[in-house]
Design an enzyme around this catalytic site. Sequence first.
Site, PDB file in Angstrom:
ATOM      1  N   ARG A  68       0.818  -1.221   0.000  1.00 23.09           N
ATOM      2  CA  ARG A  68       0.000   0.000   0.000  1.00 23.09           C
ATOM      3  C   ARG A  68       0.853   1.274   0.000  1.00 23.09           C
ATOM      4  O   ARG A  68       0.494   2.274  -0.617  1.00 23.09           O
ATOM      5  CB  ARG A  68      -0.914  -0.015   1.222  1.00 23.09           C
ATOM      6  CG  ARG A  68      -1.868   1.180   1.269  1.00 23.09           C
ATOM      7  CD  ARG A  68      -2.933   0.946   2.308  1.00 23.09           C
ATOM      8  NE  ARG A  68      -3.915   2.015   2.330  1.00 23.09           N
ATOM      9  CZ  ARG A  68      -4.147   2.775   3.398  1.00 23.09           C
ATOM     10  NH1 ARG A  68      -3.461   2.598   4.505  1.00 23.09           N
ATOM     11  NH2 ARG A  68      -5.060   3.716   3.340  1.00 23.09           N
ATOM     12  N   HIS A  72       0.323   4.488  -2.438  1.00 20.54           N
ATOM     13  CA  HIS A  72       0.107   5.866  -1.978  1.00 20.54           C
ATOM     14  C   HIS A  72       1.250   6.790  -2.381  1.00 20.54           C
ATOM     15  O   HIS A  72       1.056   7.997  -2.519  1.00 20.54           O
ATOM     16  CB  HIS A  72      -0.104   5.902  -0.454  1.00 20.54           C
ATOM     17  CG  HIS A  72      -1.481   5.490  -0.045  1.00 20.54           C
ATOM     18  ND1 HIS A  72      -2.097   5.924   1.093  1.00 20.54           N
ATOM     19  CD2 HIS A  72      -2.377   4.667  -0.658  1.00 20.54           C
ATOM     20  CE1 HIS A  72      -3.326   5.396   1.179  1.00 20.54           C
ATOM     21  NE2 HIS A  72      -3.492   4.615   0.142  1.00 20.54           N
ATOM     22  N   ASP A  73       2.440   6.233  -2.572  1.00 22.37           N
ATOM     23  CA  ASP A  73       3.531   7.060  -3.110  1.00 22.37           C
ATOM     24  C   ASP A  73       3.233   7.430  -4.564  1.00 22.37           C
ATOM     25  O   ASP A  73       3.272   8.591  -4.948  1.00 22.37           O
ATOM     26  CB  ASP A  73       4.867   6.307  -3.008  1.00 22.37           C
ATOM     27  CG  ASP A  73       6.039   7.189  -3.455  1.00 22.37           C
ATOM     28  OD1 ASP A  73       5.975   8.418  -3.213  1.00 22.37           O
ATOM     29  OD2 ASP A  73       7.001   6.659  -4.041  1.00 22.37           O
ATOM     30  N   VAL A  76       0.430  10.164  -5.575  1.00 20.10           N
ATOM     31  CA  VAL A  76       0.626  11.582  -5.240  1.00 20.10           C
ATOM     32  C   VAL A  76       1.908  12.071  -5.923  1.00 20.10           C
ATOM     33  O   VAL A  76       3.007  11.752  -5.482  1.00 20.10           O
ATOM     34  CB  VAL A  76       0.701  11.780  -3.708  1.00 20.10           C
ATOM     35  CG1 VAL A  76       0.878  13.259  -3.373  1.00 20.10           C
ATOM     36  CG2 VAL A  76      -0.543  11.223  -3.031  1.00 20.10           C
ATOM     37  N   ASP A  80       7.914   8.678  -6.425  1.00  9.40           N
ATOM     38  CA  ASP A  80       9.123   9.458  -6.195  1.00  9.40           C
ATOM     39  C   ASP A  80       9.593   9.418  -4.752  1.00  9.40           C
ATOM     40  O   ASP A  80      10.411  10.242  -4.332  1.00  9.40           O
ATOM     41  CB  ASP A  80       8.889  10.923  -6.618  1.00  9.40           C
ATOM     42  CG  ASP A  80       7.757  11.571  -5.824  1.00  9.40           C
ATOM     43  OD1 ASP A  80       7.139  10.870  -4.984  1.00  9.40           O
ATOM     44  OD2 ASP A  80       7.487  12.768  -6.022  1.00  9.40           O
ATOM     45  N   ASN A 100      -3.545   8.919   4.792  1.00  4.33           N
ATOM     46  CA  ASN A 100      -2.347   8.276   5.338  1.00  4.33           C
ATOM     47  C   ASN A 100      -2.288   8.273   6.868  1.00  4.33           C
ATOM     48  O   ASN A 100      -1.755   7.332   7.472  1.00  4.33           O
ATOM     49  CB  ASN A 100      -1.085   8.986   4.818  1.00  4.33           C
ATOM     50  CG  ASN A 100      -0.896   8.829   3.319  1.00  4.33           C
ATOM     51  OD1 ASN A 100      -1.355   7.827   2.744  1.00  4.33           O
ATOM     52  ND2 ASN A 100      -0.241   9.785   2.681  1.00  4.33           N
ATOM     53  N   HIS A 201      -6.690  -5.748  -2.017  1.00  9.67           N
ATOM     54  CA  HIS A 201      -7.487  -5.849  -0.799  1.00  9.67           C
ATOM     55  C   HIS A 201      -7.832  -7.300  -0.466  1.00  9.67           C
ATOM     56  O   HIS A 201      -8.719  -7.551   0.343  1.00  9.67           O
ATOM     57  CB  HIS A 201      -8.749  -4.984  -0.911  1.00  9.67           C
ATOM     58  CG  HIS A 201      -8.450  -3.512  -0.902  1.00  9.67           C
ATOM     59  ND1 HIS A 201      -9.412  -2.537  -1.064  1.00  9.67           N
ATOM     60  CD2 HIS A 201      -7.276  -2.838  -0.747  1.00  9.67           C
ATOM     61  CE1 HIS A 201      -8.842  -1.331  -1.009  1.00  9.67           C
ATOM     62  NE2 HIS A 201      -7.548  -1.482  -0.832  1.00  9.67           N
TER      63      HIS A 201
HETATM   64  C1  HEM Z   1      -9.375   1.430  -5.767  1.00 11.60           C
HETATM   65  C2  HEM Z   1      -9.252   2.377  -4.873  1.00 11.60           C
HETATM   66  C3  HEM Z   1      -8.765   2.111  -3.479  1.00 11.60           C
HETATM   67  C4  HEM Z   1      -9.355   2.538  -2.338  1.00 11.60           C
HETATM   68  C5  HEM Z   1     -10.620   3.386  -2.232  1.00 11.60           C
HETATM   69  C6  HEM Z   1      -8.572   2.037  -1.241  1.00 11.60           C
HETATM   70  C7  HEM Z   1      -8.847   2.279   0.104  1.00 11.60           C
HETATM   71  C8  HEM Z   1      -8.234   1.634   1.147  1.00 11.60           C
HETATM   72  C9  HEM Z   1      -8.590   1.808   2.532  1.00 11.60           C
HETATM   73  C10 HEM Z   1      -9.643   2.774   3.061  1.00 11.60           C
HETATM   74  C11 HEM Z   1      -7.825   0.970   3.267  1.00 11.60           C
HETATM   75  C12 HEM Z   1      -7.852   0.800   4.783  1.00 11.60           C
HETATM   76  C13 HEM Z   1      -7.079   1.939   5.420  1.00 11.60           C
HETATM   77  C14 HEM Z   1      -7.321   2.046   6.901  1.00 11.60           C
HETATM   78  O1  HEM Z   1      -8.479   1.968   7.325  1.00 11.60           O
HETATM   79  O2  HEM Z   1      -6.333   2.250   7.657  1.00 11.60           O
HETATM   80  C15 HEM Z   1      -6.970   0.265   2.347  1.00 11.60           C
HETATM   81  C16 HEM Z   1      -6.054  -0.691   2.714  1.00 11.60           C
HETATM   82  C17 HEM Z   1      -5.190  -1.293   1.822  1.00 11.60           C
HETATM   83  N1  HEM Z   1      -5.046  -0.981   0.492  1.00 11.60           N
HETATM   84 FE1  HEM Z   1      -6.311   0.123  -0.622  1.00 11.60          FE
HETATM   85  N2  HEM Z   1      -7.530   1.299  -1.733  1.00 11.60           N
HETATM   86  C18 HEM Z   1      -7.605   1.325  -3.095  1.00 11.60           C
HETATM   87  C19 HEM Z   1      -6.706   0.749  -3.964  1.00 11.60           C
HETATM   88  C20 HEM Z   1      -5.567   0.075  -3.573  1.00 11.60           C
HETATM   89  C21 HEM Z   1      -4.483  -0.277  -4.440  1.00 11.60           C
HETATM   90  C22 HEM Z   1      -4.395   0.085  -5.913  1.00 11.60           C
HETATM   91  C23 HEM Z   1      -3.581  -0.963  -3.688  1.00 11.60           C
HETATM   92  C24 HEM Z   1      -2.252  -1.553  -4.073  1.00 11.60           C
HETATM   93  C25 HEM Z   1      -1.816  -1.683  -5.312  1.00 11.60           C
HETATM   94  C26 HEM Z   1      -4.122  -1.047  -2.351  1.00 11.60           C
HETATM   95  C27 HEM Z   1      -3.564  -1.724  -1.312  1.00 11.60           C
HETATM   96  C28 HEM Z   1      -4.067  -1.774  -0.019  1.00 11.60           C
HETATM   97  C29 HEM Z   1      -3.577  -2.674   1.010  1.00 11.60           C
HETATM   98  C30 HEM Z   1      -2.551  -3.769   0.811  1.00 11.60           C
HETATM   99  C31 HEM Z   1      -4.266  -2.356   2.174  1.00 11.60           C
HETATM  100  C32 HEM Z   1      -4.063  -2.975   3.582  1.00 11.60           C
HETATM  101  C33 HEM Z   1      -2.901  -2.250   4.246  1.00 11.60           C
HETATM  102  C34 HEM Z   1      -2.521  -2.731   5.631  1.00 11.60           C
HETATM  103  O3  HEM Z   1      -3.060  -3.702   6.138  1.00 11.60           O
HETATM  104  O4  HEM Z   1      -1.620  -2.084   6.211  1.00 11.60           O
HETATM  105  N3  HEM Z   1      -5.314  -0.374  -2.310  1.00 11.60           N
HETATM  106  N4  HEM Z   1      -7.228   0.698   1.067  1.00 11.60           N
END
Ligand code: HEM
Length: 328
Positions: A68, A72-73, A76, A80, A100, A201
């Site tokens: 993740r 996020h890098d 934005v 980089d 973040n 996810h």
């Molecule tokens: C499609 C739009 C996306 C949305 C709206 C989104 C949103 C989120 C949100 C809200 C969380 C939980 C954050 C929290 O509550 O602390 C999350 C977790 C995560 N996201 Fe996304 N995300 C998206 C796309 C992506 C993409 C493209 C990736 C990677 C290529 C990604 C990888 C992850 C991972 C691996 C987690 C779990 C992180 C952890 O357990 O530390 N997400 N995401």
Amino acid sequence: MASSSSSFSSSLIVIVTFAVLVLLMGSSSAQLSTNFYSKSCPKVFSTVKSVVQSAVSKEKRMGASLLRLFFHDCFVNGCDGSILLDDTSSFRGEQTAGPNNNSVRGFNVIDQIKSKVEDVCPGVVSCADILAIAARDSTVLLGGPSWDVKLGRRDSKTASFSAANRIGVIPSPSSTLRILISRFQALGLSTKDMVALSGSHTIGQARCVSFRNRTYNDSNIDSSFAKTRQGSCPRTPGSGDNNLAPLDLQTPTAFDNNYYKNLLNQKGLLHSDQELYNGGSTDSQVESYSKNPKAFKSDFAAAMIKMGDISPLTGSKGEIRKKCGKVN
Ligand code: HEM
Ligand SMILES: *[C@@H]1O[C@H](CO)[C@@H](O)[C@H](O)[C@H]1NC(C)=O
Ligand SMILES: *[C@@H]1O[C@H](CO)[C@@H](O)[C@H](O)[C@H]1NC(C)=O
Ligand SMILES: *[C@@H]1O[C@H](CO)[C@@H](O)[C@H](O)[C@H]1NC(C)=O
């Protein structure tokens, strides 16, 4: 007359060809390559992998967190390393921006990797590239696909709190399908890439604040699943905001295709997850990935390479940071 018009059109061809060449040379992603460090730091891959491996064996979720961090890098101002810059008394970076704050993690692991990489080849490998390799290694360690990581990114000398905080730059969990598609499109990622990348996810955790509204207010959610999630996420805003739940209720530390199977059963944790299977244009791709894990994994790998190409700094732009948390 004929000859002057043909010489006009041939000089037009020369001009157009020249313009295309200049455009190609100017698009910096053209300079990323998988063998960028093959002479200057051949040990970079084994060094990164060993640190990621030990971090993930201590805590599997760290693999999700590192993946993740790269996302996020990249979203934005490009891939980089800007997300890695710590706040100082005179500088506010990206780490405390809404998407973040209290959420992204893994900075200590990146710092450990950087320090090991500096031991073997000082001043050579960027933090932005370390993020890209760590994201790949994390995916592989949790059972996901592998890919050849393109390298040659340099590190930014600044970071943007306001860009990271701007609505829609990093998509919010309340996004509609239309918003998700347009946000990815704006960065050169197709709807297909967006659906494949969302398969991330299938690992990791989300906080109650990210799924509260869905579990209490959405109608496209399995009712017993909603009840279970409400159990660790009180209705009152502010109470239990940081309580965690797995994004994939079945296998949150395995990089498989269960994320898509959950969507078919209305068990996506985030509102934005379920948007991918809610009667819209992406339903068929979700169905296909739910049945065909190989197709998911190969599309995911291809989309990760594309995401890694977003606006890198190359050539003499930026710098190679000595420490990932601060500019040189
Ligand atoms: C499609 C739009 C996306 C949305 C709206 C989104 C949103 C989120 C949100 C809200 C969380 C939980 C954050 C929290 O509550 O602390 C999350 C977790 C995560 N996201 Fe996304 N995300 C998206 C796309 C992506 C993409 C493209 C990736 C990677 C290529 C990604 C990888 C992850 C991972 C691996 C987690 C779990 C992180 C952890 O357990 O530390 N997400 N995401
Ligand atoms: C980040 O989270 C902390 C702890 O919850 C909070 O005190 C702070 O105000 C938040 N920062 C921003 C910029 O929202
Ligand atoms: C659910 O939606 C209603 C009406 O939109 C709103 O007042 C309420 O705060 C929402 N509940 C949660 C938990 O977000
Ligand atoms: C919560 O959900 C309701 C119903 O889906 C929606 O109208 C509202 O805008 C949502 N609120 C937030 C903060 O996401």
